[in-house]
Design a protein around this motif. Sequence first.
Motif, PDB file in Angstrom:
ATOM      1  N   GLY A  75      45.442   1.633  37.586  1.00 28.98           N
ATOM      2  CA  GLY A  75      45.548   1.229  38.984  1.00 28.98           C
ATOM      3  C   GLY A  75      45.978  -0.214  39.127  1.00 28.98           C
ATOM      4  O   GLY A  75      46.794  -0.553  39.999  1.00 28.98           O
ATOM      5  N   ILE A  76      45.462  -1.087  38.281  1.00 31.72           N
ATOM      6  CA  ILE A  76      45.842  -2.501  38.326  1.00 31.72           C
ATOM      7  C   ILE A  76      47.306  -2.669  37.946  1.00 31.72           C
ATOM      8  O   ILE A  76      48.057  -3.395  38.620  1.00 31.72           O
ATOM      9  CB  ILE A  76      44.928  -3.321  37.389  1.00 31.72           C
ATOM     10  CG1 ILE A  76      43.504  -3.335  37.934  1.00 31.72           C
ATOM     11  CG2 ILE A  76      45.448  -4.740  37.222  1.00 31.72           C
ATOM     12  CD1 ILE A  76      42.481  -3.876  36.966  1.00 31.72           C
ATOM     13  N   ILE A  77      47.742  -1.999  36.902  1.00 35.81           N
ATOM     14  CA  ILE A  77      49.140  -2.093  36.473  1.00 35.81           C
ATOM     15  C   ILE A  77      50.061  -1.483  37.526  1.00 35.81           C
ATOM     16  O   ILE A  77      51.126  -2.024  37.830  1.00 35.81           O
ATOM     17  CB  ILE A  77      49.328  -1.405  35.103  1.00 35.81           C
ATOM     18  CG1 ILE A  77      48.599  -2.203  34.027  1.00 35.81           C
ATOM     19  CG2 ILE A  77      50.802  -1.260  34.749  1.00 35.81           C
ATOM     20  CD1 ILE A  77      48.494  -1.499  32.699  1.00 35.81           C
ATOM     21  N   GLY A  78      49.652  -0.366  38.116  1.00 37.06           N
ATOM     22  CA  GLY A  78      50.454   0.254  39.172  1.00 37.06           C
ATOM     23  C   GLY A  78      50.580  -0.629  40.394  1.00 37.06           C
ATOM     24  O   GLY A  78      51.650  -0.724  41.010  1.00 37.06           O
ATOM     25  N   SER A  79      49.518  -1.304  40.763  1.00 33.59           N
ATOM     26  CA  SER A  79      49.555  -2.221  41.902  1.00 33.59           C
ATOM     27  C   SER A  79      50.473  -3.404  41.619  1.00 33.59           C
ATOM     28  O   SER A  79      51.247  -3.825  42.484  1.00 33.59           O
ATOM     29  CB  SER A  79      48.144  -2.706  42.221  1.00 33.59           C
ATOM     30  OG  SER A  79      48.172  -3.679  43.234  1.00 33.59           O
ATOM     31  N   ALA A  80      50.397  -3.958  40.410  1.00 29.91           N
ATOM     32  CA  ALA A  80      51.277  -5.068  40.044  1.00 29.91           C
ATOM     33  C   ALA A  80      52.733  -4.627  40.052  1.00 29.91           C
ATOM     34  O   ALA A  80      53.617  -5.358  40.524  1.00 29.91           O
ATOM     35  CB  ALA A  80      50.890  -5.627  38.677  1.00 29.91           C
ATOM     36  N   CYS A  82      54.019  -2.237  41.863  1.00 26.69           N
ATOM     37  CA  CYS A  82      54.389  -2.047  43.264  1.00 26.69           C
ATOM     38  C   CYS A  82      54.689  -3.392  43.934  1.00 26.69           C
ATOM     39  O   CYS A  82      55.645  -3.497  44.710  1.00 26.69           O
ATOM     40  CB  CYS A  82      53.275  -1.315  43.997  1.00 26.69           C
ATOM     41  SG  CYS A  82      53.689  -0.858  45.684  1.00 26.69           S
ATOM     42  N   ASN A  83      53.886  -4.414  43.629  1.00 26.37           N
ATOM     43  CA  ASN A  83      54.134  -5.738  44.200  1.00 26.37           C
ATOM     44  C   ASN A  83      55.464  -6.308  43.732  1.00 26.37           C
ATOM     45  O   ASN A  83      56.223  -6.876  44.525  1.00 26.37           O
ATOM     46  CB  ASN A  83      52.995  -6.702  43.843  1.00 26.37           C
ATOM     47  CG  ASN A  83      51.719  -6.366  44.558  1.00 26.37           C
ATOM     48  OD1 ASN A  83      51.730  -5.711  45.597  1.00 26.37           O
ATOM     49  ND2 ASN A  83      50.606  -6.795  43.995  1.00 26.37           N
ATOM     50  N   VAL A  84      55.776  -6.166  42.457  1.00 21.22           N
ATOM     51  CA  VAL A  84      57.050  -6.656  41.933  1.00 21.22           C
ATOM     52  C   VAL A  84      58.206  -5.856  42.523  1.00 21.22           C
ATOM     53  O   VAL A  84      59.245  -6.410  42.883  1.00 21.22           O
ATOM     54  CB  VAL A  84      57.064  -6.597  40.386  1.00 21.22           C
ATOM     55  CG1 VAL A  84      58.446  -6.869  39.830  1.00 21.22           C
ATOM     56  CG2 VAL A  84      56.059  -7.574  39.825  1.00 21.22           C
ATOM     57  N   TRP A  85      58.018  -4.572  42.664  1.00 17.26           N
ATOM     58  CA  TRP A  85      59.083  -3.724  43.223  1.00 17.26           C
ATOM     59  C   TRP A  85      59.367  -4.097  44.671  1.00 17.26           C
ATOM     60  O   TRP A  85      60.530  -4.120  45.092  1.00 17.26           O
ATOM     61  CB  TRP A  85      58.685  -2.263  43.109  1.00 17.26           C
ATOM     62  CG  TRP A  85      59.787  -1.334  43.546  1.00 17.26           C
ATOM     63  CD1 TRP A  85      59.887  -0.678  44.725  1.00 17.26           C
ATOM     64  CD2 TRP A  85      60.943  -0.978  42.800  1.00 17.26           C
ATOM     65  NE1 TRP A  85      61.019   0.076  44.767  1.00 17.26           N
ATOM     66  CE2 TRP A  85      61.704  -0.097  43.588  1.00 17.26           C
ATOM     67  CE3 TRP A  85      61.412  -1.323  41.538  1.00 17.26           C
ATOM     68  CZ2 TRP A  85      62.908   0.440  43.151  1.00 17.26           C
ATOM     69  CZ3 TRP A  85      62.601  -0.771  41.115  1.00 17.26           C
ATOM     70  CH2 TRP A  85      63.325   0.089  41.917  1.00 17.26           C
ATOM     71  N   ASN A  86      58.329  -4.390  45.432  1.00 16.69           N
ATOM     72  CA  ASN A  86      58.529  -4.793  46.820  1.00 16.69           C
ATOM     73  C   ASN A  86      59.183  -6.164  46.936  1.00 16.69           C
ATOM     74  O   ASN A  86      59.874  -6.442  47.930  1.00 16.69           O
ATOM     75  CB  ASN A  86      57.192  -4.788  47.569  1.00 16.69           C
ATOM     76  CG  ASN A  86      56.685  -3.391  47.812  1.00 16.69           C
ATOM     77  OD1 ASN A  86      57.453  -2.433  47.869  1.00 16.69           O
ATOM     78  ND2 ASN A  86      55.370  -3.263  47.937  1.00 16.69           N
ATOM     79  N   ASP A  87      59.014  -7.034  45.954  1.00 12.26           N
ATOM     80  CA  ASP A  87      59.621  -8.368  45.971  1.00 12.26           C
ATOM     81  C   ASP A  87      60.905  -8.439  45.157  1.00 12.26           C
ATOM     82  O   ASP A  87      61.400  -9.529  44.883  1.00 12.26           O
ATOM     83  CB  ASP A  87      58.626  -9.395  45.412  1.00 12.26           C
ATOM     84  CG  ASP A  87      57.472  -9.654  46.346  1.00 12.26           C
ATOM     85  OD1 ASP A  87      57.616  -9.352  47.555  1.00 12.26           O
ATOM     86  OD2 ASP A  87      56.437 -10.165  45.878  1.00 12.26           O
ATOM     87  N   ARG A  88      61.489  -7.312  44.793  1.00 12.96           N
ATOM     88  CA  ARG A  88      62.645  -7.318  43.910  1.00 12.96           C
ATOM     89  C   ARG A  88      63.847  -8.025  44.522  1.00 12.96           C
ATOM     90  O   ARG A  88      64.605  -8.682  43.823  1.00 12.96           O
ATOM     91  CB  ARG A  88      63.013  -5.898  43.491  1.00 12.96           C
ATOM     92  CG  ARG A  88      63.584  -5.026  44.586  1.00 12.96           C
ATOM     93  CD  ARG A  88      63.800  -3.590  44.108  1.00 12.96           C
ATOM     94  NE  ARG A  88      64.365  -2.761  45.131  1.00 12.96           N
ATOM     95  CZ  ARG A  88      63.684  -2.190  46.117  1.00 12.96           C
ATOM     96  NH1 ARG A  88      62.375  -2.387  46.192  1.00 12.96           N
ATOM     97  NH2 ARG A  88      64.278  -1.445  47.008  1.00 12.96           N
TER      98      ARG A  88
END
Length: 96
Positions: A75-80, A82-88
């Motif tokens: 869950g922690i890795i998935g959240s990180a 997702c955050n990077v993907w949204n800021d791509r």
Amino acid sequence: VLLFTLLLIVLVTATMLFAVEQGDNIPRVSQALWLSIVTITTVGYGDVVPKTRAGTIITGVMVVCSLFYMAMPVGIIGSAFCNVWNDRHRILLIQR
């Protein structure tokens, strides 16, 4: 903290399995540790399996505990991710 928790789960379940499955099935503690590690990592080679009802129940509880344990870091890795993907778009603009 995560590695300590994993080590604790492996040692407790291996000790319980060794106590319940003593005899021909799991004669050494190293085999109980191997069964615990293989079961927690969901590899499941099948070379060492519990034969008693209590050993099967302990292994089932171990599988459920390992699912809960693995859900935290995934869950922690998935959240990180997702955050990077949204800021791509912002990250790509900074690199240009």
